[in-house]
Design a protein around this motif. Structure first.
Motif, mmCIF file in Angstrom:
data_model
loop_
_atom_site.group_PDB
_atom_site.id
_atom_site.type_symbol
_atom_site.label_atom_id
_atom_site.label_comp_id
_atom_site.label_asym_id
_atom_site.label_seq_id
_atom_site.Cartn_x
_atom_site.Cartn_y
_atom_site.Cartn_z
ATOM 1 N N THR A 2 15.342 50.611 51.734
ATOM 2 C CA THR A 2 16.120 49.622 50.885
ATOM 3 C C THR A 2 16.885 48.639 51.769
ATOM 4 O O THR A 2 17.517 48.963 52.701
ATOM 5 N N ASP A 3 16.923 47.244 51.130
ATOM 6 C CA ASP A 3 17.889 46.517 51.853
ATOM 7 C C ASP A 3 19.232 46.554 51.610
ATOM 8 O O ASP A 3 19.998 46.490 52.566
ATOM 9 N N ASP A 257 14.403 59.659 63.213
ATOM 10 C CA ASP A 257 15.076 58.562 63.117
ATOM 11 C C ASP A 257 16.162 58.402 63.607
ATOM 12 O O ASP A 257 16.911 59.384 63.771
ATOM 13 N N PHE A 258 16.773 57.423 64.168
ATOM 14 C CA PHE A 258 18.132 57.148 64.728
ATOM 15 C C PHE A 258 18.658 56.050 63.679
ATOM 16 O O PHE A 258 18.125 54.899 63.487
ATOM 17 N N LEU A 259 19.879 56.507 62.872
ATOM 18 C CA LEU A 259 20.486 55.682 61.800
ATOM 19 C C LEU A 259 21.737 55.198 62.146
ATOM 20 O O LEU A 259 22.515 56.079 62.552
ATOM 21 N N GLY A 260 22.113 53.867 61.883
ATOM 22 C CA GLY A 260 23.479 53.378 61.846
ATOM 23 C C GLY A 260 23.721 52.312 60.969
ATOM 24 O O GLY A 260 22.879 51.861 60.295
ATOM 25 N N PRO A 261 24.798 51.763 60.920
ATOM 26 C CA PRO A 261 25.381 50.785 59.936
ATOM 27 C C PRO A 261 24.413 49.735 60.304
ATOM 28 O O PRO A 261 24.414 49.203 61.666
ATOM 29 N N PRO A 271 23.186 51.694 55.880
ATOM 30 C CA PRO A 271 22.494 52.360 56.986
ATOM 31 C C PRO A 271 21.241 51.709 56.965
ATOM 32 O O PRO A 271 20.304 51.342 56.040
ATOM 33 N N ARG A 272 20.514 51.985 58.299
ATOM 34 C CA ARG A 272 19.248 51.504 58.582
ATOM 35 C C ARG A 272 18.982 52.108 59.666
ATOM 36 O O ARG A 272 19.751 52.618 60.680
#
Length: 303
Positions: A2-3, A257-261, A271-272
């Motif tokens: 999601t955006d 996945d590597f996720l961050g702000p 997060p994305r």
């Protein structure tokens, strides 16, 4: 993906149990509080029984229906790791394992009870051993996730994994960067080794937030800020917990996945998926770190 994601999008977690290391403060405590508010059972793991009880009381105050449990766990002591993992395996199924605890910026080279450099020994080796030993409880879950909290420091060149335990020379932030890079490399290797199973392994970085990790740092910019200025410039533990919560609960993520702000400089925001540290996805590096972690800890990990 999601955006714009917020914790309001978290699906009902009723019937799932989350174990959070470092769950007694900062990002870990906020992660526990939000998961409990969405129905999850939470286990707060940390070194101090008194602080764990305070944290459990804080969760109960915020979420009256919650029944948080506590687990004494010192990641810098393999005997404590073994004892804590045995208690979990005996009594629980773990659906969400959040490797959140950490230390940083120790001014001199210190060692764990088992002789490892303290930062890497706690942030990586302690979690590696705990995950391996608690794995039977994770495997009992029909849809488990392992979320490991890394940091932007994982991208720093000083975080190369040669001289993992800083035996040839110690620099506080270089050791921290090594530990955070090891978190990423370990998670990607875990994702490879659990491919085709119900387990998903994800790694996040929380951006920048004024948490106990920074407040208790013995040097660095964090100590120059007043609490208000720090929250304005570095963000809050509440927002910094979003990547962990997203990784733990979103249907839009996938193993590895590597996720961050998503905000400016990735310090805060929704997060994305974010860019991996250079060469972190190299399977040869992952296999080397896994083998070295088994050798150092004496714990065989076969997911």
């Amino acid at each position: 993906m999601t955006d714009r994601w917020t914790p309001a999008a978290i699906p009902d977690q009723t019937g799932r149990t989350a174990l959070i290391t470092g769950g007694n403060s900062g990002i870990g405590l906020e992660t526990a509080r939000v998961l409990a508010a969405h129905g999850a059972g939470v286990v707060l793991a940390g070194r101090s029984p008194a602080r764990l009880e305070e944290a459990a009381a804080a969760v109960r105050a915020a979420v009256p229906h919650a029944r948080p449990a506590t687990l004494a766990l010192d990641l810098s002591d393999l005997a404590s790791v073994r004892e804590a993992a045995a208690r979990v395996v005996e009594t629980r199924t773990i659906d969400l394992l959040v490797n959140n605890a950490g230390v940083m910026n120790l001014p001199t080279r210190q060692t764990t009870r088992d002789g490892f450099e303290m930062t890497v020994g706690t942030n990586h080796l302690g979690h590696f051993a705990f995950d391996a030993l608690v794995w039977p409880a994770v495997r009992r879950s029909p849809a488990a996730r392992v979320v490991t909290v890394s940091a932007i420091a994982a991208r720093w060149r000083m975080g190369r994994l040669d001289d993992l335990l800083s035996e040839r020379g110690y620099r506080a932030m270089a050791s921290y960067a090594k530990s955070k890079r090891a978190n990423v490399v370990y998670t990607l290797e875990l994702a490879r080794r659990t491919a085709g199973t119900p387990v998903e392994a994800l790694v996040i970085h929380p951006g920048a937030a004024m948490t106990n990790l920074q407040q208790h740092s013995t040097s660095g910019l964090a100590r120059l800020f007043t609490p208000l200025a720090a929250r304005l410039l570095m963000g809050s533990p509440e927002g910094a917990a979003w990547p962990s919560l997203y990784a733990a609960t979103s249907p839009d993520v996938r193993s590895g996945d590597f996720l961050g702000p998503a905000g400016r400089d990735q310090t805060s925001g929704t997060p994305r998926r974010v860019r991996l540290p250079k060469d972190a996805a190299d399977p040869a590096q992952g296999a080397r770190l896994w083998s070295e972690s088994e050798r150092l800890t004496g714990v065989t990990f076969t997911p």
